[in-house]
Scaffold this active site. Structure first.
Site, PDB file in Angstrom:
ATOM      1  N   GLU A 427      30.672  42.955  50.381  1.00  0.00           N
ATOM      2  CA  GLU A 427      31.458  43.896  49.678  1.00  0.00           C
ATOM      3  C   GLU A 427      30.457  44.395  48.352  1.00  0.00           C
ATOM      4  OE1 GLU A 427      34.323  40.907  48.199  1.00  0.00           O
ATOM      5  OE2 GLU A 427      34.793  42.406  46.442  1.00  0.00           O
ATOM      6  N   ASP A 501      33.875  37.919  48.432  1.00  0.00           N
ATOM      7  CA  ASP A 501      34.216  37.002  47.323  1.00  0.00           C
ATOM      8  C   ASP A 501      35.152  36.230  47.450  1.00  0.00           C
ATOM      9  OD1 ASP A 501      31.985  38.383  46.256  1.00  0.00           O
ATOM     10  OD2 ASP A 501      33.000  39.393  44.669  1.00  0.00           O
ATOM     11  N   ASP A 503      37.991  35.471  45.711  1.00  0.00           N
ATOM     12  CA  ASP A 503      39.101  35.940  44.946  1.00  0.00           C
ATOM     13  C   ASP A 503      39.890  36.884  45.580  1.00  0.00           C
ATOM     14  OD1 ASP A 503      37.641  38.277  44.993  1.00  0.00           O
ATOM     15  OD2 ASP A 503      36.846  38.263  43.163  1.00  0.00           O
ATOM     16  N   ASP A 505      40.410  40.165  45.154  1.00  0.00           N
ATOM     17  CA  ASP A 505      39.959  41.253  45.671  1.00  0.00           C
ATOM     18  C   ASP A 505      39.257  41.026  47.131  1.00  0.00           C
ATOM     19  OD1 ASP A 505      40.705  43.227  44.051  1.00  0.00           O
ATOM     20  OD2 ASP A 505      38.865  43.447  43.198  1.00  0.00           O
TER      21      ASP A 505
END
Ligand code: 0RA
Length: 640
Positions: A427, A501, A503, A505
């Site tokens: 990403e 990642d 997290d 998102d």
């Protein structure tokens, strides 16, 4: 005299050494999947007894020590002396390869495919098995260790008239070196499936490994009809009652349940043969699809919804929004393909076609308003497909035909053999930068994706093909066109690794990508090409040593190893972009040291529902789901 044995008998008398020597030949793998097959094999025997009409309740316990007990109230495995072996039938079934199905007893043995290898295989691969049989007012007990009988059958009186079989076993850690721990969700998913497939059979599943035991019962009087209701419970149905067909011809039984939904744009047809999920389809699904297309076109013409000069609706159009289950029971099943999950018996195609055709036709004639709404939806699907085809042509002309095939931002690898090549989907440009510098460019390609790709669940095909990120993905991977036959030889990388990642998102982007693959070309997922990278969450430094921790639990465990007064620092990685290229290589990309998960969809019904919840219109449940679990929960991620 052994020299007078026929080849047949010698085969029947084969011992269990080959199973322990080459377990993969019998259960596929010695990883988690093979481990779980042990339970399925034992349960299948009890379910067969239920299908034969002698058993009503099957109980499966995972005991506190991690062993498993399967108990049924069937007739009990026979205990009389077997003519060929001179041993009890029970001992023969347990210690002789291929002996299981050969016992007379009139039971209709339907197991097949990956299961049906026989309970002796479970015995061979278990540290111990204890079998208890209640029959003829006696209790019979025998213990085996690594496939070998420990002592003789112990018999004592049993006052009650009850009958049944109990098999208690512990998988052998010498065989299952990766893990011997059973996964609750994997087993419960399969048992629920068995419950739906075998109407009326009561299956109780208990897990005693936790302080608070977890107990569930799966018993569905409505069988696969209830299964379809369960699968469509998040969707809006086009017709209330489920279309249901049940029939038998030449010893083949067929059961079909169908329901079309308004707000669904994919079909979700699950096929089973002899209780085995046929992931790769086969003649039962071919028959069903053919009869659906033909019948709907006939009815549409009769009702003047397709004019004489117009062409027929395609199978895909007719199936849009359809949820269905087809379950066939075939006396002599042939399972084909590498994974033995494709039904091959050609006679089944015609049997399904004729049984379903008649009932479906009658149903649509009696319910013309339902017929009209299904046809209307199919006609809309037909028009949308035409529009998408035109949009696709654009993509094709631009990318494939004009020989500017690979997207500019793809950092390709030099390896040209797809089976040795991998691609990381990352990403954003900053993570993309670290990944490009950290990779081994010989066999690792990087494709940075900007922002969030489209939500496939809410968009029509035409829009999807115009999206830039989607176009790069399709061309970089060498994918074909949705709905067309998946051609694995076109796939440019056999490992497609989603690296986002750790997290919320990142989890969201990962879900979008998984949805894309699942909806766009499910074979990519089904055939095991999709992986998830596992970057570390923390780096702990103490003196001159450093450690990477991949979970909160890893971190706590590491800190516990340190003396109480130790000095250390903890760095939390907020994103992949924060990592040095070398760090990213060491922790996440280097095949020697990384940990990756392969996505395997064990429970297709559940997966379909999850994607509907995750990616459909309702925001609140999705948000909560992603935040608590990430998308992987029901996708059965296997550590590799
Ligand atoms: C062969 C013959 C008979 C029963 C069974 C096998 C049987 C096997 C298993 C394995 C788990 N549970 C089971 N229940 C039954 C029939 C014997 C008879 O005629 O009574």
């Amino acid at each position: 005299m052994t020299s007078s044995y026929s080849a047949d008998q010698i085969q029947v008398l084969e011992g269990l050494e080959p199973v322990r020597k080459r377990p993969g030949m019998y259960i596929g793998t010695t990883g988690p999947r093979g481990l779980h097959h042990l339970v399925y094999e034992v349960v299948d025997n009890s379910v067969d007894e239920a299908l034969a009409g002698y058993c009503t309740h099957v109980e499966i316990d995972i005991n506190a020590d991690g062993s498993v007990t399967v108990t049924d109230d069937g007739r009990g495995i026979p205990t009389d002396t077997h003519p060929t072996t001179g041993k009890s039938a029970l001992e023969t079934v347990m210690t002789v390869l291929h002996a299981g199905g050969k016992f007379g007893g009139g039971g209709y043995k339907v197991s097949g495919g990956l299961h049906g290898v026989g309970i002796s295989v479970v015995n061979a691969l278990s540290a111990y098995v204890e079998v208890t049989v209640w029959r003829e007012q006696k209790e019979h007990l025998q213990r085996f260790e690594r496939g070998i009988a420990i002592g003789n059958l112990q018999v004592k009186p049993n006052e009650t008239h009850s009958t049944g079989t109990r098999v208690h076993f512990l998988p052998d850690a010498e065989i299952f070196t990766e893990t011997t721990e059973f996964d609750y969700n994997t087993i419960s998913g399969r048992l629920r499936e068995l419950g739906y497939l075998n109407a009326g059979v009561k299956i109780t599943f208990s897990d005693y490994r936790l302080a608070e035991p977890r107990i569930e019962t799966y018993c569905y009087e409505g069988g696969i009809k209830e299964y379809v209701t369960y699968m469509t419970r998040e969707k809006e149905a086009l017709h209330q009652d489920i279309i249901y067909v049940e029939g038998e011809k030449n010893g083949v039984t067929v059961e079909v349940a169908l329901q079309w939904c308004i707000d669904a744009y994919n079909d979700n047809l699950l096929g089973f043969a002899n209780n085995i999920r046929t992931i790769d389809g086969g003649t039962h699904l071919e028959g069903l699809k053919a009869v659906l297309t033909r019948t709907m076109n006939n009815v549409a013409r009769k009702r003047n919804k397709i004019k004489e000069n117009e062409s027929n609706l395609g199978g895909e159009n007719v199936r849009e929004g359809l949820t269905g289950v087809i379950s066939v029971k075939v006396p002599d099943p042939e399972f084909e393909g590498q994974t033995k999950t494709k039904l091959g018996n050609s006679e089944v195609r015609g049997i399904v076609d004729s049984l379903v055709g008649e009932v479906l036709n009658d149903y649509l004639e009696c319910n013309p308003q339902v017929a009209d709404s299904i046809i209307e939806k199919a006609v809309q699907a037909y028009k949308a497909a035409e529009a998408a085809r035109r949009a696709r042509e654009l993509v094709r002309r631009k990318s494939v035909l004009e020989s500017s095939p690979l997207p500019g931002k793809l950092a390709d690898c030099s390896e040209r053999d797809p089976s040795n090549a991998e691609i990381f989907l990352v990403e954003g440009d900053s993570a993309g930068g670290s990944a490009k510098q950290g990779r081994d460019r010989r066999f690792q390609a990087i494709l940075p994706l900007r922002g969030k790709i489209l939500n496939i669940e809410k968009t029509d095909d035409a829009k999807i093909y115009k999206n830039n990120e989607v176009q790069s993905l399709i061309t970089a991977l060498g994918l074909g066109i949705k709905g067309e036959e998946f051609d694995a030889s076109q796939l440019r990388y056999h490992r497609v690794v989603i690296m986002t990642d750790a997290d919320v998102d990142g989890a969201h982007i990962r879900t979008l990508l998984l949805t894309f693959f699942y909806r766009y070309q499910r074979e990519l997922v089904d055939q095991g090409y999709i992986y998830i990278a596992c970057p570390p969450l923390y780096k702990v430094e103490r003196g001159r040593n450093h450690y990477y921790c991949y979970t909160e639990r890893d971190l706590q465990a590491k800190l516990k190893e340190f003396p109480a007064n130790a000095n250390y620092t903890i760095q939390r990685f907020k994103g992949l972009g924060e990592m040095m290229p070398q760090q990213l290589w060491d922790t996440t990309m280097n095949p020697e040291t990384r940990s990756m998960k392969r996505i395997e969809i064990e429970d297709a019904a559940e997966a379909d529902r999850i994607f509907t919840v995750l990616m459909g219109d309702r925001v609140a449940p999705r948000r909560e789901f992603i935040e608590t679990h990430g998308p992987g929960l029901n996708l059965h991620e296997l550590d590799i």
